[in-house]
Design an enzyme around this catalytic site. Structure first.
Site, mmCIF file in Angstrom:
data_model
loop_
_atom_site.group_PDB
_atom_site.id
_atom_site.type_symbol
_atom_site.label_atom_id
_atom_site.label_comp_id
_atom_site.label_asym_id
_atom_site.label_seq_id
_atom_site.Cartn_x
_atom_site.Cartn_y
_atom_site.Cartn_z
ATOM 1 N N ASP A 28 37.333 44.926 46.545
ATOM 2 C CA ASP A 28 36.373 43.895 46.937
ATOM 3 C C ASP A 28 35.217 44.413 47.781
ATOM 4 O OD1 ASP A 28 38.807 41.201 47.308
ATOM 5 O OD2 ASP A 28 37.762 42.023 45.563
ATOM 6 N N SER A 88 39.622 35.917 38.684
ATOM 7 C CA SER A 88 39.798 37.274 39.198
ATOM 8 C C SER A 88 41.234 37.583 39.600
ATOM 9 C CB SER A 88 38.862 37.508 40.389
ATOM 10 O OG SER A 88 39.145 36.562 41.392
ATOM 11 N N HIS A 123 42.362 36.833 47.237
ATOM 12 C CA HIS A 123 42.708 38.072 46.549
ATOM 13 C C HIS A 123 43.906 38.733 47.206
ATOM 14 C CE1 HIS A 123 38.544 38.811 44.479
ATOM 15 N NE2 HIS A 123 39.274 37.900 43.877
#
Lengths: 192, 168
Positions: free
Chosen positions: B110, B44, B84
């Site tokens: 998210d 990701s 992230h």
């Protein structure tokens, strides 16, 4: 004047040692093991382990520091365990450093120690060995004899070809007769 | 002497394991993070990180978190932390802040990953920032995750090897 009564007789319980003749590590270990048996089987000689015990104690202390840090962190997870971890990790590496210094400078490749009681006198024998770097087919044996305050050292360098046949079997007869000769020479040196 | 030799072989094994553990715990203290080194498990964050990369994480509870920082956070109820990038930051004068994150390679933010009813991350959810990375090295961890028997085979082999081989 007492004479050194070391014998080169081969003890019955000594198994034939066969090793891969190109395995330098096994060569050294075979010579060390046979040499240790030679020394510890002599009359009036008692094996001691003071140097090895020292190494075991230092190692044990290092592992204990590590176990304590792991256990404490398990019971009181980070970040409460921060101080304990710092102290134990630092102590662990310091102890491992001490261990390295100990094996390099104090133990120095000693693989056998005996105490000999002869005519009311006490002699401390030590066998140390190493292989020449880049010339591992040479076995360097040092015999150390301590009597009172005097220490006599004798170092001999022999090619392993002298003690192993083409099949990699240790010819104990040759090895032990040389050991007996070197020990006698060391013992006689002490009078000078 | 054989007893001593055997004890020393065990101690030797113990010292090898201890050295790894002490380095790990030491890193924990130095970085301030509970898991100072983690392996990237998903894609990701491509092209910044790929599956199998190793990340070095630090944790500064008082340090600033800004848009563009790559942070590690944990969602309530989930074991595995997520790494992230911070997309939005809202900060009040008293210091209270909330954050929105998104994986570089994901098409949405998210919010779908947060707990039901949670739209923002708070400072307490963030357990670190990514400070450095080493590519590819973590592939072994991924393999051991996907094929757990491999873990035991490797450990058993190493253990036997260390216990049996006599060092020079």
């Amino acid at each position: 004047m007492s004479k050194l009564s070391f014998t080169s007789k081969i003890p019955e319980d000594l198994d034939e040692t066969k090793i891969d003749k190109w395995d330098w590590n096994a060569l050294k270990n075979a010579l060390d093991d046979a040499g240790r048996k030679f020394l510890t089987n002599q009359k009036d000689c008692q094996e001691t382990h003071s140097l090895m015990n020292g190494r075991l104690i230092i190692s044990t202390i290092a592992v204990l520091f590590s176990l304590y840090a792991i256990g404490y962190d398990y019971l009181y997870p980070f970040p409460e365990s921060k101080l304990v971890i710092i102290v134990c990790v630092a102590s662990y590496f310091v102890t491992v450093g001490i261990l390295t210094l100990y094996t390099s400078f104090i133990e120095k490749g000693c693989f056998a120690q005996v105490v000999q009681k002869l005519d009311n006198k006490t002699f401390y024998w030590k066998f140390l060995s190493k292989q020449k770097p880049h010339k591992e087919n040479f076995y360097v044996l040092t015999i150390e004899l301590q009597h009172g305050n005097k220490v006599i050292k004798k170092t001999v360098e022999k090619s392993v070809a002298k003690y192993f046949d083409e099949n990699g079997v240790l010819v104990v007869k040759n090895y032990y007769s040389d050991l007996e000769k070197f020990c006698s020479q060391t013992f006689n040196d002490k009078r000078e | 002497m054989n007893k001593r030799q055997m004890y020393y072989q065990i101690l030797n094994f113990g010292m090898i394991v201890s050295t790894a553990l002490m380095i790990w715990k030491g890193l924990m203290v130095v970085t301030g993070s509970e898991s100072p080194i983690v392996v990237v498990l998903s894609g990701s964050m491509e092209p910044a990180f790929h599956r199998g990369d190793l990340l070095l994480l630090t944790h500064e509870p008082k340090g600033p978190i800004r848009v563009g920082d790559i942070v590690v956070f944990k969602i309530e109820g989930r074991e595995i932390p997520i790494v992230h990038r911070v997309l939005k930051v809202h900060e009040k004068e008293d210091g209270y802040a909330k954050y929105l994150t998104k994986g570089d390679n994901n098409s949405v933010d998210d919010r779908g990953l947060y707990a039901p009813g949670q739209y923002w991350l708070e400072r307490k959810d963030i357990i670190g920032k990514a400070k450095g990375f080493v590519p590819y090295i973590g592939i072994v961890t991924i393999l051991m995750n996907d094929y757990p028997q491999l873990k035991y085979v490797i450990l058993a082999t190493l253990g036997i090897f260390v216990l049996v081989k006599r060092e020079n």
